[in-house]
Design an enzyme around this catalytic site. Structure first.
Site, short mmCIF file in Angstrom:
data_model
loop_
_atom_site.label_atom_id
_atom_site.label_comp_id
_atom_site.label_asym_id
_atom_site.label_seq_id
_atom_site.Cartn_x
_atom_site.Cartn_y
_atom_site.Cartn_z
N LEU A 26 24.09 -46.10 -10.85
CA LEU A 26 23.93 -44.94 -11.75
C LEU A 26 23.81 -43.70 -10.88
O LEU A 26 23.09 -43.71 -9.88
CB LEU A 26 22.64 -45.08 -12.57
CG LEU A 26 22.69 -45.55 -14.02
CD1 LEU A 26 21.28 -45.52 -14.60
CD2 LEU A 26 23.63 -44.71 -14.87
N ASP A 27 24.51 -42.64 -11.24
CA ASP A 27 24.42 -41.39 -10.48
C ASP A 27 22.97 -40.90 -10.41
O ASP A 27 22.20 -41.13 -11.34
CB ASP A 27 25.26 -40.29 -11.15
CG ASP A 27 26.75 -40.55 -11.03
OD1 ASP A 27 27.16 -41.24 -10.08
OD2 ASP A 27 27.49 -40.06 -11.90
N PRO A 28 22.61 -40.19 -9.34
CA PRO A 28 21.24 -39.63 -9.26
C PRO A 28 20.86 -38.77 -10.47
O PRO A 28 19.72 -38.83 -10.93
CB PRO A 28 21.29 -38.77 -7.98
CG PRO A 28 22.34 -39.43 -7.14
CD PRO A 28 23.37 -39.94 -8.10
#
Length: 233
Positions: free
Chosen positions: A48-50
């Site tokens: 998951l992206d930051p």
């Protein structure tokens, strides 16, 4: 209910905003390893992206062999897009680098464009992503100022629902159900282009991965209490 993390368990946590998936995993590994007094084998089933929040599936012990299988499970996301502008990463990690008109965009137009992305489509991943290029992550090249060219990949989008559209602010919210390898940031980029404008994500949340949803994932701030309850002797 006791859980045997050494033997193998699969569970999901709610990843916080601005934390990397690896950072979240490392924290969970520390908490469990500290209790077990030994290092734990653990992996996650899909980055998951930051700047995204939501479901991050974790596997320990022998269950790490099931990571690839779990990555193939259907995922659901909620996202908010800002029309009329773009950023290098297609989200708020980078500043706006170009602006476009949105005065021509109507709700009907948005509905029509979203429908074009349902089904089997070709999607070029964002260059600011974990896609590997010659054994190195694409975002590492970009952060060093190098250009990266990625090839389009076939992905499948089951459905896109428009949940909100505000013409005055040129903001829209969507719910997306999709398969493995779909980048919602890339979808935002492509929707912006299809609307003869631009778009980037202002919010992204993964609300489901296979059987895991917001009801049966563990809140990140409650991990200690949860581990106390499932690791009782």
């Amino acid at each position: 209910m006791g859980m045997n993390f050494i033997e193998g368990e699969i569970f999901a946590i709610d990843k916080p905003y601005r934390m990397t998936s690896f950072g979240a995993l490392a924290h969970v590994r520390y908490l469990i390893s500290h209790r077990l007094e030994r290092r734990l084998k653990i992996g996650h089933a899909g980055t998951l992206d930051p700047l995204a929040t939501g479901i991050l599936v974790l596997c320990t012990g022998k269950c790490t062999k099931r990571i690839e299988e779990l990555q193939n499970h259907t995922k659901e996301y909620t996202a908010t897009l800002q029309l009329g502008a773009t950023t290098e990463s297609y989200d708020m990690e980078h500043p706006v680098n170009q602006t476009f008109s949105t005065s021509h965009i109507t709700r009907d137009m948005v509905e029509d464009v979203l429908g074009r992305f349902v089904g089997d489509i070709e999607q070029t991943p964002p260059t600011y992503s974990a896609v590997k290029v010659g054994g190195k992550r694409a975002y590492n090249f970009r952060r060093q100022g190098e250009k990266v060219v990625l090839s389009p990949k076939k992905v499948h989008i089951d459905s896109i629902e428009l949940t909100d559209f505000d013409a005055s602010t040129a903001c829209l919210s969507i719910k997306v159900v999709c398969g493995k390898g779909t980048y919602i940031r890339a979808l935002a980029r492509d929707v912006g282009r299809a609307l003869d404008s631009g778009a980037y994500l202002t919010a992204l949340r993964r609300t489901r991965v296979g059987q895991f949803d917001e009801q049966n994932c563990i809140d990140f701030d409650s991990l200690d209490e949860w581990l106390d309850s499932v690791m009782k002797p």
